[in-house]
Design an enzyme around this catalytic site. Structure first.
Site, PDB file in Angstrom:
ATOM      1  N   LYS A  11       1.771 -50.348 -60.206  1.00  0.00           N
ATOM      2  CA  LYS A  11       1.309 -48.995 -59.897  1.00  0.00           C
ATOM      3  C   LYS A  11      -0.189 -49.048 -59.607  1.00  0.00           C
ATOM      4  O   LYS A  11      -0.954 -49.667 -60.354  1.00  0.00           O
ATOM      5  CB  LYS A  11       1.576 -48.079 -61.086  1.00  0.00           C
ATOM      6  CG  LYS A  11       0.988 -46.674 -60.978  1.00  0.00           C
ATOM      7  CD  LYS A  11       0.309 -46.232 -62.272  1.00  0.00           C
ATOM      8  CE  LYS A  11      -0.836 -47.119 -62.656  1.00  0.00           C
ATOM      9  NZ  LYS A  11      -1.718 -46.607 -63.715  1.00  0.00           N
ATOM     10  N   PRO A  95      -0.338 -58.750 -65.273  1.00  0.00           N
ATOM     11  CA  PRO A  95      -1.081 -58.819 -66.534  1.00  0.00           C
ATOM     12  C   PRO A  95      -0.836 -57.568 -67.375  1.00  0.00           C
ATOM     13  O   PRO A  95      -0.476 -56.507 -66.859  1.00  0.00           O
ATOM     14  CB  PRO A  95      -2.539 -58.938 -66.094  1.00  0.00           C
ATOM     15  CG  PRO A  95      -2.571 -58.448 -64.683  1.00  0.00           C
ATOM     16  CD  PRO A  95      -1.228 -58.727 -64.099  1.00  0.00           C
ATOM     17  N   VAL A  96      -1.041 -57.702 -68.672  1.00  0.00           N
ATOM     18  CA  VAL A  96      -0.775 -56.642 -69.638  1.00  0.00           C
ATOM     19  C   VAL A  96      -2.063 -55.867 -69.917  1.00  0.00           C
ATOM     20  O   VAL A  96      -3.153 -56.432 -69.898  1.00  0.00           O
ATOM     21  CB  VAL A  96      -0.193 -57.236 -70.933  1.00  0.00           C
ATOM     22  CG1 VAL A  96      -0.042 -56.185 -72.025  1.00  0.00           C
ATOM     23  CG2 VAL A  96       1.154 -57.903 -70.637  1.00  0.00           C
ATOM     24  N   GLY A  99      -4.127 -51.599 -66.260  1.00  0.00           N
ATOM     25  CA  GLY A  99      -4.374 -50.459 -65.385  1.00  0.00           C
ATOM     26  C   GLY A  99      -3.473 -50.371 -64.174  1.00  0.00           C
ATOM     27  O   GLY A  99      -3.713 -49.558 -63.282  1.00  0.00           O
ATOM     28  N   ILE A 100      -2.422 -51.188 -64.145  1.00  0.00           N
ATOM     29  CA  ILE A 100      -1.493 -51.157 -63.011  1.00  0.00           C
ATOM     30  C   ILE A 100      -0.062 -50.877 -63.474  1.00  0.00           C
ATOM     31  O   ILE A 100       0.900 -51.168 -62.770  1.00  0.00           O
ATOM     32  CB  ILE A 100      -1.559 -52.451 -62.171  1.00  0.00           C
ATOM     33  CG1 ILE A 100      -1.446 -53.702 -63.048  1.00  0.00           C
ATOM     34  CG2 ILE A 100      -2.836 -52.478 -61.351  1.00  0.00           C
ATOM     35  CD1 ILE A 100      -1.421 -55.012 -62.254  1.00  0.00           C
ATOM     36  N   GLY A 101       0.050 -50.312 -64.654  1.00  0.00           N
ATOM     37  CA  GLY A 101       1.343 -49.809 -65.110  1.00  0.00           C
ATOM     38  C   GLY A 101       2.417 -50.845 -65.305  1.00  0.00           C
ATOM     39  O   GLY A 101       3.604 -50.549 -65.130  1.00  0.00           O
ATOM     40  N   GLY A 102       2.047 -52.060 -65.692  1.00  0.00           N
ATOM     41  CA  GLY A 102       3.061 -53.105 -65.830  1.00  0.00           C
ATOM     42  C   GLY A 102       4.164 -52.733 -66.798  1.00  0.00           C
ATOM     43  O   GLY A 102       5.356 -52.816 -66.481  1.00  0.00           O
ATOM     44  N   GLY A 103       3.778 -52.294 -68.006  1.00  0.00           N
ATOM     45  CA  GLY A 103       4.780 -51.895 -68.977  1.00  0.00           C
ATOM     46  C   GLY A 103       5.555 -50.662 -68.532  1.00  0.00           C
ATOM     47  O   GLY A 103       6.774 -50.578 -68.709  1.00  0.00           O
ATOM     48  N   SER A 104       4.852 -49.702 -67.936  1.00  0.00           N
ATOM     49  CA  SER A 104       5.509 -48.483 -67.458  1.00  0.00           C
ATOM     50  C   SER A 104       6.487 -48.798 -66.331  1.00  0.00           C
ATOM     51  O   SER A 104       7.586 -48.234 -66.264  1.00  0.00           O
ATOM     52  CB  SER A 104       4.467 -47.476 -66.978  1.00  0.00           C
ATOM     53  OG  SER A 104       3.643 -47.060 -68.045  1.00  0.00           O
ATOM     54  N   ASP A 137       2.793 -42.984 -67.652  1.00  0.00           N
ATOM     55  CA  ASP A 137       2.969 -43.472 -66.286  1.00  0.00           C
ATOM     56  C   ASP A 137       4.418 -43.739 -65.914  1.00  0.00           C
ATOM     57  O   ASP A 137       4.707 -44.070 -64.759  1.00  0.00           O
ATOM     58  CB  ASP A 137       2.160 -44.763 -66.068  1.00  0.00           C
ATOM     59  CG  ASP A 137       0.672 -44.509 -65.908  1.00  0.00           C
ATOM     60  OD1 ASP A 137       0.292 -43.367 -65.575  1.00  0.00           O
ATOM     61  OD2 ASP A 137      -0.114 -45.454 -66.114  1.00  0.00           O
TER      62      ASP A 137
END
Length: 286
Positions: A11, A95-96, A99-104, A137
């Site tokens: 994201k 990466p965790v 700021g790019i919503g990896g988990g979301s 997110d």
């Protein structure tokens, strides 16, 4: 049912204006959100119990405790009134706390995949409620296309179509958690300034973004000065139309007109900073 895969793209907050704050302390946003053609992958297969396997180059960054994919699965099962299992494999590339919503994005992909695997569906309002209970997110990641995101993430409107363009995503491999960044933010709130017309090309998109901003950039740099170094490294690449931080950081992106320019920029940044995560990717504009 045979196994299948669902992608979880990164994201990207092309803009992020902090426009207010609720009484409960949550900040109100007005953000243009899009997605990049790089991300994690979730594989699904039928199983008697719910289990998760995690692999991939950034799998070791995931903190201990219940994975957000399992959380999404349990909340979906409860909301849909089902008691079914699934074998899920998460290939982690993003990466965790970046700021790019990896988990979301992983949670949204889990909801999509499990609704298919379990043959269940929820009303849009109920699905949004489940998504928001996982993370702010997750609703926009469920949408998976350019959106204007408002409120704390629960108010979504389709954004104008974005033109063909490429991104260079760069993360210094320093986790930057969202709450401290919001806490460090100072000054007045911004006005909402949504994108209302579809830019004709990447240059027009860059010009539209340049008169808007990410309000979380100054506090992110205050907490982790390396974010400023990442922005400078991106800005120094040839043909970069716009450098900007995504979300609450620490990932930043450069906007480019085409693939060749983005890949050349990626090679330059990776050579100068071999410890950083560097990923060129297309902007998913529709």
């Amino acid at each position: 049912m045979t196994s299948f895969s669902v992608e979880a793209p990164a994201k990207i907050n092309l803009t992020l204006h902090v426009v207010g704050k609720r009484d409960d302390g949550y900040h109100l946003l007005d953000s243009l959100v899009a997605f990049a053609g790089v991300g994690d992958t979730l594989d699904f297969a039928p199983a008697d119990t719910l289990r998760l396997e995690v692999a991939g180059p950034t799998a070791d960054q995931i903190p201990e405790g219940e994975n957000i994919v399992i959380k999404a699965a349990r909340l979906l099962a409860a909301a849909a009134g089902v008691d079914k299992g699934a074998a899920i494999r998460l290939t982690k590339r993003l990466p965790v706390a970046a700021g790019i919503g990896g988990g979301s994005a992983d949670a949204a992909a889990a909801l999509k995949g499990l609704m298919r695997l379990w043959n269940v569906s929820l009303a849009p309002e109920a699905l949004t409620k489940v998504a928001l209970s996982i993370g702010a997110d997750v609703p926009v990641c469920l949408a998976g296309r350019p959106m204007r995101m408002m409120g704390v993430g629960e108010v979504l409107e389709p954004a104008p179509a974005l033109p063909p363009a490429w991104l260079l995503l760069v993360n210094p491999m320093v986790p930057l958690h969202t709450p401290p960044v919001f806490k460090a933010r100072t000054g007045p709130f911004s006005e909402a300034d949504p994108l209302t017309a579809a830019p004709s090309d990447a240059q027009a998109l860059a010009e539209a973004l340049a008169v808007r901003r990410n309000d979380l950039t100054p506090p992110a740099i205050l907490i982790e000065p390396v974010v400023g170094e990442v922005l400078a490294a991106i800005a120094a690449t040839a043909d970069c139309l716009l450098p900007r931080m995504s979300g609450s950081g620490a990932t930043c992106f450069g906007l480019y007109a085409g693939e060749a320019q983005a890949r050349a920029a990626a090679a330059r940044v990776a050579a100068a900073h071999p410890a950083w995560w560097v990923a060129p990717a297309p902007l998913l504009g529709r």
